[in-house]
Design a protein around this motif. Structure first.
Motif, PDB file in Angstrom:
ATOM      1  N   PRO A 278       0.941  -1.059  -0.007  1.00  0.00           N
ATOM      2  CA  PRO A 278       0.176   0.057   0.046  1.00  0.00           C
ATOM      3  C   PRO A 278       0.686   1.295   0.005  1.00  0.00           C
ATOM      4  CG  PRO A 278       0.150  -1.007   2.128  1.00  0.00           C
ATOM      5  CD  PRO A 278       0.931  -1.797   1.266  1.00  0.00           C
ATOM      6  N   GLU A 279       0.280   2.413  -0.267  1.00  0.00           N
ATOM      7  CA  GLU A 279       0.661   3.666  -0.247  1.00  0.00           C
ATOM      8  C   GLU A 279       1.468   3.655   1.392  1.00  0.00           C
ATOM      9  OE1 GLU A 279      -0.631   7.508  -2.704  1.00  0.00           O
ATOM     10  OE2 GLU A 279      -1.975   6.805  -1.042  1.00  0.00           O
ATOM     11  N   ARG A 280       2.415   4.502   1.424  1.00  0.00           N
ATOM     12  CA  ARG A 280       3.070   4.737   2.651  1.00  0.00           C
ATOM     13  C   ARG A 280       2.968   6.323   2.933  1.00  0.00           C
ATOM     14  NH1 ARG A 280       8.461   2.449   3.533  1.00  0.00           N
ATOM     15  NH2 ARG A 280       7.439   0.671   3.813  1.00  0.00           N
ATOM     16  N   LEU A 281       2.158   6.724   4.409  1.00  0.00           N
ATOM     17  CA  LEU A 281       2.407   8.020   4.980  1.00  0.00           C
ATOM     18  C   LEU A 281       3.446   7.884   5.968  1.00  0.00           C
ATOM     19  CD1 LEU A 281       1.240  10.750   5.697  1.00  0.00           C
ATOM     20  CD2 LEU A 281      -0.297   9.611   7.253  1.00  0.00           C
ATOM     21  N   VAL A 282       4.261   8.837   5.999  1.00  0.00           N
ATOM     22  CA  VAL A 282       5.401   8.904   6.974  1.00  0.00           C
ATOM     23  C   VAL A 282       4.989  10.357   7.746  1.00  0.00           C
ATOM     24  CG1 VAL A 282       7.819   9.419   7.636  1.00  0.00           C
ATOM     25  CG2 VAL A 282       7.218   7.697   5.834  1.00  0.00           C
ATOM     26  N   VAL A 283       4.988  10.329   8.960  1.00  0.00           N
ATOM     27  CA  VAL A 283       4.759  11.439   9.822  1.00  0.00           C
ATOM     28  C   VAL A 283       5.922  11.668  10.536  1.00  0.00           C
ATOM     29  CG1 VAL A 283       3.165  12.428  11.661  1.00  0.00           C
ATOM     30  CG2 VAL A 283       2.204  10.955   9.874  1.00  0.00           C
ATOM     31  N   ILE A 284       6.295  12.698  10.813  1.00  0.00           N
ATOM     32  CA  ILE A 284       7.465  13.300  11.403  1.00  0.00           C
ATOM     33  C   ILE A 284       6.907  14.229  12.697  1.00  0.00           C
ATOM     34  CG2 ILE A 284       9.858  14.535  11.757  1.00  0.00           C
ATOM     35  CD1 ILE A 284       9.882  14.259   8.615  1.00  0.00           C
ATOM     36  N   GLY A 285       6.769  13.566  14.015  1.00  0.00           N
ATOM     37  CA  GLY A 285       6.464  14.348  15.150  1.00  0.00           C
ATOM     38  C   GLY A 285       5.225  13.501  15.459  1.00  0.00           C
ATOM     39  N   GLY A 286       5.159  13.172  16.860  1.00  0.00           N
ATOM     40  CA  GLY A 286       3.939  12.371  17.509  1.00  0.00           C
ATOM     41  C   GLY A 286       3.291  13.158  18.359  1.00  0.00           C
ATOM     42  N   ASP A 287       3.132  14.391  18.198  1.00  0.00           N
ATOM     43  CA  ASP A 287       2.085  15.011  19.229  1.00  0.00           C
ATOM     44  C   ASP A 287       0.793  15.425  18.614  1.00  0.00           C
ATOM     45  OD1 ASP A 287       1.261  16.080  21.777  1.00  0.00           O
ATOM     46  OD2 ASP A 287       2.557  17.774  21.664  1.00  0.00           O
ATOM     47  N   ALA A 288       0.363  16.576  18.916  1.00  0.00           N
ATOM     48  CA  ALA A 288      -0.925  16.843  18.512  1.00  0.00           C
ATOM     49  C   ALA A 288      -1.281  16.924  16.958  1.00  0.00           C
ATOM     50  CB  ALA A 288      -1.207  18.329  19.070  1.00  0.00           C
ATOM     51  N   ALA A 289      -0.467  17.782  16.243  1.00  0.00           N
ATOM     52  CA  ALA A 289      -0.788  17.562  14.666  1.00  0.00           C
ATOM     53  C   ALA A 289      -0.330  16.534  14.019  1.00  0.00           C
ATOM     54  CB  ALA A 289       0.278  18.725  14.219  1.00  0.00           C
ATOM     55  N   GLY A 290       0.808  15.626  14.296  1.00  0.00           N
ATOM     56  CA  GLY A 290       1.153  14.713  13.735  1.00  0.00           C
ATOM     57  C   GLY A 290       0.183  13.338  13.912  1.00  0.00           C
ATOM     58  N   MET A 291       0.001  13.064  15.325  1.00  0.00           N
ATOM     59  CA  MET A 291      -1.054  11.999  15.296  1.00  0.00           C
ATOM     60  C   MET A 291      -2.194  12.248  15.182  1.00  0.00           C
ATOM     61  SD  MET A 291       1.549   9.986  15.960  1.00  0.00           S
ATOM     62  CE  MET A 291       0.678   8.724  15.991  1.00  0.00           C
ATOM     63  N   ALA A 292      -2.757  13.593  15.188  1.00  0.00           N
ATOM     64  CA  ALA A 292      -4.059  13.920  14.688  1.00  0.00           C
ATOM     65  C   ALA A 292      -4.412  13.595  13.390  1.00  0.00           C
ATOM     66  CB  ALA A 292      -4.596  15.274  14.945  1.00  0.00           C
TER      67      ALA A 292
ATOM     68  N   TYR B 228      18.488   4.623   9.821  1.00  0.00           N
ATOM     69  CA  TYR B 228      18.178   4.096   8.376  1.00  0.00           C
ATOM     70  C   TYR B 228      17.158   4.996   7.745  1.00  0.00           C
ATOM     71  CZ  TYR B 228      14.198   3.227  11.634  1.00  0.00           C
ATOM     72  OH  TYR B 228      13.128   3.516  12.432  1.00  0.00           O
ATOM     73  N   TRP B 229      16.822   4.520   6.376  1.00  0.00           N
ATOM     74  CA  TRP B 229      16.176   5.283   5.513  1.00  0.00           C
ATOM     75  C   TRP B 229      14.713   4.927   5.641  1.00  0.00           C
ATOM     76  CZ3 TRP B 229      17.303  10.160   3.734  1.00  0.00           C
ATOM     77  CH2 TRP B 229      18.640  10.422   3.468  1.00  0.00           C
ATOM     78  N   THR B 230      13.648   5.397   5.428  1.00  0.00           N
ATOM     79  CA  THR B 230      12.326   5.070   5.265  1.00  0.00           C
ATOM     80  C   THR B 230      11.795   5.920   3.945  1.00  0.00           C
ATOM     81  OG1 THR B 230      12.083   4.537   7.507  1.00  0.00           O
ATOM     82  CG2 THR B 230       9.781   4.546   6.221  1.00  0.00           C
ATOM     83  N   SER B 231      11.156   5.268   3.192  1.00  0.00           N
ATOM     84  CA  SER B 231      10.445   5.902   1.938  1.00  0.00           C
ATOM     85  C   SER B 231       9.026   6.355   2.080  1.00  0.00           C
ATOM     86  CB  SER B 231      10.718   4.965   0.662  1.00  0.00           C
ATOM     87  OG  SER B 231      10.197   3.856   0.945  1.00  0.00           O
ATOM     88  N   TYR B 232       8.632   7.223   1.373  1.00  0.00           N
ATOM     89  CA  TYR B 232       7.314   7.727   1.655  1.00  0.00           C
ATOM     90  C   TYR B 232       6.676   8.036   0.507  1.00  0.00           C
ATOM     91  CZ  TYR B 232       9.024  12.470   0.943  1.00  0.00           C
ATOM     92  OH  TYR B 232       9.593  13.764   0.349  1.00  0.00           O
ATOM     93  N   ASP B 233       5.355   7.843   0.218  1.00  0.00           N
ATOM     94  CA  ASP B 233       4.591   8.451  -0.773  1.00  0.00           C
ATOM     95  C   ASP B 233       4.023   9.776  -0.354  1.00  0.00           C
ATOM     96  OD1 ASP B 233       4.459   6.222  -2.437  1.00  0.00           O
ATOM     97  OD2 ASP B 233       3.628   5.192  -0.977  1.00  0.00           O
ATOM     98  N   LYS B 234       3.582   9.837   0.822  1.00  0.00           N
ATOM     99  CA  LYS B 234       3.199  11.066   1.297  1.00  0.00           C
ATOM    100  C   LYS B 234       3.718  11.403   2.854  1.00  0.00           C
ATOM    101  CE  LYS B 234      -1.522  10.064  -0.428  1.00  0.00           C
ATOM    102  NZ  LYS B 234      -1.479  11.017  -1.651  1.00  0.00           N
TER     103      LYS B 234
END
Length: 462
Positions: free
Chosen positions: A7-21, A109-115
């Motif tokens: 599937p497509e991959r979404l990578v989020v940098i930051g695990g507080d309000a905006a990121g996890m919302a 390590y590297w992690t690729s993203y689509d979004k």
């Protein structure tokens, strides 16, 4: 770099309000076999209320976990691959990947993203001065920061605390330390505390804080921190004096954490925050979004970009981003600059423009100040409040409101926030059908009294 299959991959940098919302909203709209979500967070916690940290430090909130809205375990149960204690150190826009550093093992390590979602937040401003990194000197932005400060307070023998800065964090931490039994001194480089207010309203805050036993030192620049032989802070140093300190809290504000974005060539505004469109996409980048304390927002009153790091905005940004990532459509139109705070029993609120904001935006205006009470004057425990209202000349459009007073003062600013969003005139405001009963308000609510006075002044000035 990991393989890109499935599937497509979404990578989020930051695990507080905006990121996890954003991650949670995207997951509601798209199933795991449609969208893989990987989120990186450098601290030990996710989805917590940073705004509640001063009240935890002061003891009003008993347990740290009360500030956590959703635990890492809960996120993982929703099929979000959450990686704690992992810091993203590089964004490769052309390669559509991020480099991550595991802070526990030291591996990279590297992690690729689509979004990609950038929600790196803000950090306390630490001025470059002698002693700024000494033991006993704290900034307060994350739960880890709050825990470190509480640990310091618990083992500190002395009871002298100095807060550097008198903005929201500064005054809230002054209250927290006062409630912990410390002798509190606030050193502020501004002429009055709360630079988000005009000086005449900030003066009311200073007088109230002094009445609480807080020593206020205004119009004073800190030049350094003196330390002892053990490396711990001993005093805050200014040009003319030293203020003994067993603990120091830096409350001079925060700055957006956008170093990664800058190095990746993403657009930043005049205040250092990321620039986005109405859908919270980073300008010029179709598959990169940003939200929370690392972005600049449009002020709907002035029409200018502004940096306003608040949890309310961050959560809304996350919802908008998650909806768009998940295939829906949502926008964040901007803000009017509403904020409330308190120090002990004093409530402080503002929305819209200050006088200097109006001048900077090239607006002509009139300002009025009124004194009123939170309830009918004859009703028990009616508390005084001061309301300042700013209106545009010729048009009569409301530009801003500031309120300082006792219980019941702060949330009245919401009336003005709605009026600003609707671009109402002060004359239109005088006809607002607000709720009335003696336990809640005088017959003429303080906001309406201020609006009537503004109308009168506008008429007198033509």
């Amino acid at each position: 770099m990991d393989k890109r299959e499935g599937p497509e991959r979404l990578v989020v940098i930051g695990g507080d309000a905006a990121g996890m919302a954003a991650a949670s909203q995207a997951r509601r709209l798209r199933k795991p076999d449609e969208l893989e979500i990987v989120a990186f967070e450098r601290t030990h916690f996710t989805s917590y209320s940073a705004c509640g940290i001063p009240y935890w430090v002061g003891g009003a909130v008993e347990e740290r976990d009360q500030l956590v809205a959703r635990t890492p375990k809960e996120h993982r149960e929703r099929h979000i691959d959450l990686r704690l204690r992992t810091e993203v150190t590089e964004i490769d826009v052309s390669g559509r990947r991020v480099r991550a550093h595991d802070l526990e093992s030291g591996t990279e390590y590297w992690t690729s993203y689509d979004k990609l979602v950038i929600a790196t937040g803000a950090r306390p401003i630490r001025p470059d001065m002698p002693g700024a990194g000494a033991a006993g000197v704290h900034g307060v932005q994350t739960l880890d920061d709050g825990q470190a400060l509480i640990d310091t307070l618990a083992r500190t023998g002395g009871r002298r605390a100095v807060v550097v800065g008198a903005g929201y964090i500064g005054v809230e931490m002054a209250e927290a330390l006062l409630r912990r039994g410390f002798e509190v001194t606030v050193v502020n480089r501004g002429a009055e505390p709360m630079a988000t207010l005009d000086p005449d309203m900030g003066r009311l805050v200073r007088r109230a804080m002094e009445g609480m036993g807080i020593t206020m030192v205004d119009d004073t620049e800190v030049t350094g921190l003196r330390t002892g032989g053990d490396g711990r802070v001993r005093a805050v140093v200014t040009k003319d004096a030293e203020y003994p300190a067993d603990v120091v809290v830096m409350g001079i504000g925060v700055e957006p954490v956008t170093g990664l974005a800058r190095e990746a060539g993403l657009p930043l505004g005049a205040h250092g925050g990321l620039l986005t469109d109405l859908a919270m996409r980073v300008r010029g980048h179709t598959d990169i979004w940003a939200g929370g304390d690392c972005v600049e927002v449009l002020n709907l009153v002035s029409g200018q970009e502004q940096y306003i790091p608040l949890g309310t905005h961050a959560n809304k940004h996350g919802q908008v981003i998650g909806t768009n990532v998940g295939g829906g459509y949502a926008t964040f139109p901007g803000v009017v600059g509403t904020a409330v705070s308190k120090v002990c029993e004093l409530e402080i609120a503002r929305t819209g423009l200050r006088e200097r904001d109006a001048r900077r935006a090239g607006l002509q205006y009139e300002a009025v100040v009124i004194e009123s009470t939170s309830r009918a004057g004859y009703y028990p425990e009616a508390s005084p409040m001061t309301v300042k209202m700013i209106a545009e000349r010729n048009t009569g459009r409301l530009l801003g409101v500031q309120i300082v007073g006792g219980e019941g003062a702060g949330k009245r600013v919401d009336i003005a926030a709605v009026a600003l969003t609707a671009a109402m005139t002060v004359e239109q405001m005088t006809a607002l059908d607000l709720g009335y009963a003696p336990p809640f308000s005088p017959v003429w609510d303080p906001i309406l009294v201020a609006a009537r006075k503004a109308v009168k002044k506008l008429r007198e000035t033509g």
